[in-house]
Design a protein around this motif. Structure first.
Motif, short mmCIF file in Angstrom:
data_model
loop_
_atom_site.label_atom_id
_atom_site.label_comp_id
_atom_site.label_asym_id
_atom_site.label_seq_id
_atom_site.Cartn_x
_atom_site.Cartn_y
_atom_site.Cartn_z
N GLY A 1 -33.80 35.84 7.40
CA GLY A 1 -33.45 36.81 6.38
C GLY A 1 -33.17 36.19 5.03
O GLY A 1 -32.93 34.99 4.90
N LYS B 1 -36.70 51.19 12.18
CA LYS B 1 -35.79 50.09 12.49
C LYS B 1 -36.61 48.93 13.05
O LYS B 1 -37.60 49.13 13.74
N THR B 2 -36.18 47.73 12.75
CA THR B 2 -36.83 46.57 13.37
C THR B 2 -36.34 46.43 14.80
O THR B 2 -35.31 46.96 15.19
N HIS C 1 -40.68 42.88 16.09
CA HIS C 1 -40.81 42.48 14.69
C HIS C 1 -40.42 41.01 14.48
O HIS C 1 -40.94 40.34 13.59
N ASP D 1 -36.26 45.16 5.86
CA ASP D 1 -37.34 44.17 5.78
C ASP D 1 -38.35 44.59 4.71
O ASP D 1 -38.14 45.56 3.98
N LYS E 1 -29.41 46.05 4.76
CA LYS E 1 -30.54 45.13 4.71
C LYS E 1 -31.77 45.81 5.30
O LYS E 1 -31.70 46.48 6.33
N LEU F 1 -32.87 46.48 9.08
CA LEU F 1 -32.97 45.15 9.69
C LEU F 1 -31.96 44.99 10.82
O LEU F 1 -30.76 45.18 10.64
#
Length: 387
Positions: free
Chosen positions: A326, A178-179, A183, A105, A103, A111
């Protein structure tokens, strides 16, 4: 320049017998000099202060910025930006963030989310602060924790640097990385002010985060503090490097103003005939839940009335959400909500074969998700005509 009324006592003294001749002569000479000089020049207005250069440290709060009432400001902090909505929802980090496999973003960041992120709703305020020089990240977070605990609240979660999961250094405006917690609290597309950009678009160092339960059930608060990291050679934000900043988000308990109107059975039929679909906002759910709330009963009754009066009609019952979590999460939530509506109608005597539950999550918005008004319009149940 003296006015005549102001000179009258001097003139009376000069003609009196008690006036000394020598002093009288000096006073006359001074008066003649004043008259010859004429009126004093008008005072010049001070020149306006030059505008701050991009990236400069501001001297005070940003124009129009306001603190949230639920949490005091750290002493001496400068409020760089604030954004508030009367009623909104937010997923708050309450545990170490974990990688959601495969996953990403919208900006191609891998994510990371907590295993079971809670969604809270109420008056939402996001604020960014510049702390006084010499204040450490730990000192700032401990200060907020102490203020909440002394008022009767509690600390729900705390993490430091990489312990928080995800990225502890990436800026809120980052891509291909990377989040992290930043974020979740301050989405990429919300960054606007020139001062806030120096806080949120640059790399971070020494991150520390805490989630707080506000006293007396007033809501939740999240505090994320860090120091501004190194900046690129061409950056305007060099003066910010090493300064401690804090992102403070509060969600204050607040009742949502009820604006949802029940659609009558006749209007349901007209909408399906005219548009093939009809949006229903009076079917209500708690945030992140799929149980139909009791206040939805008037709308369900109108749907039962319509379906009984049109026994040949078959419909899709479609659940829609906003974009505040999400894609997979919202897709599943919308599907379960659609199923709950079908179950309620089936329980009222409508044949289940006439209704097909369908969840589309955030895939079909009616308005921008950038505002609460838009998100409220996107959270809905729709009937779509099948035949």
């Amino acid at each position: 320049m003296f006015e005549p009324a102001e000179l009258r006592p001097v003139a009376e003294w000069m003609v009196s017998e008690s006036a000394d001749p020598m002093i009288r002569m000096l006073v006359c000479a001074a008066a003649l000099l004043l008259i010859a000089a004429g009126p004093p020049p008008a005072r010049q207005a001070a020149p306006p202060a030059p505008p701050l250069k991009a990236g400069a440290i501001p001297p005070g709060d940003a124009p129009g910025a306001r603190d949230a009432g639920a949490l005091p400001r750290y002493a001496g902090a400068i409020l760089l930006e604030s954004k508030a909505s009367a009623f909104d929802e937010l997923v708050l980090p309450n545990a170490k963030l974990e990688r959601r496999e495969d996953k990403v973003d919208a900006n191609n960041n891998a994510l990371f989310l907590p295993p079971e992120p809670p969604t809270v709703e109420g008056r939402l305020t996001r604020m960014s602060y510049l702390l006084p020089e010499g204040r450490s990240v730990l000192e700032v977070v401990r200060g907020y924790q102490q203020a909440v605990k002394e008022a009767g609240g509690s600390v729900l979660f705390e993490c430091n640097r990489d312990e928080c999961g995800g990225s502890a250094v990436s800026a809120a405006r980052s891509g291909g990385s990377k989040t992290g917690i930043v974020h979740m609290l301050y989405p990429y597309d919300m960054i606007s002010g020139p001062w806030t950009e120096c806080v949120l678009q640059e790399d971070r160092a020494g991150q520390r985060y805490t989630l707080l339960d506000l006293p007396k059930g007033a809501g939740k608060a999240a505090v994320l503090a860090w120091t501004v990291g190194d900046v690129s050679a061409g950056s305007n934000c060099k003066s910010w490097v090493g300064r401690t900043v804090a992102l403070v988000v509060t969600v204050e308990t607040a009742a949502r103003e009820q604006r949802m109107e029940t659609v009558a059975a006749s209007a349901v039929g007209q909408g399906l005939d005219r548009d093939g679909r009809v949006a229903l906002y009076a079917i209500q759910f708690d945030t992140a839940k799929a149980e139909v709330k009791p206040e939805s009963q008037p709308q369900l009754a109108e749907l039962v009335s319509f379906l009984r009066g049109a026994p040949a009609t078959k419909v899709l019952v479609v659940g829609h959400t906003d974009n505040q979590a999400g894609v997979d999460y919202n897709l599943d939530l919308s599907r379960r909500r659609a199923q709950a509506v079908v179950a309620a109608l089936t329980g009222a005597g409508i044949a289940g074969a006439r209704m097909v539950p369908q969840g589309v999550g955030m895939a079909a918005p009616l308005a921008s998700n950038d505002t609460e008004e838009g998100r409220a319009k996107n959270r809905r149940v729709e009937l779509v005509k099948l035949n």
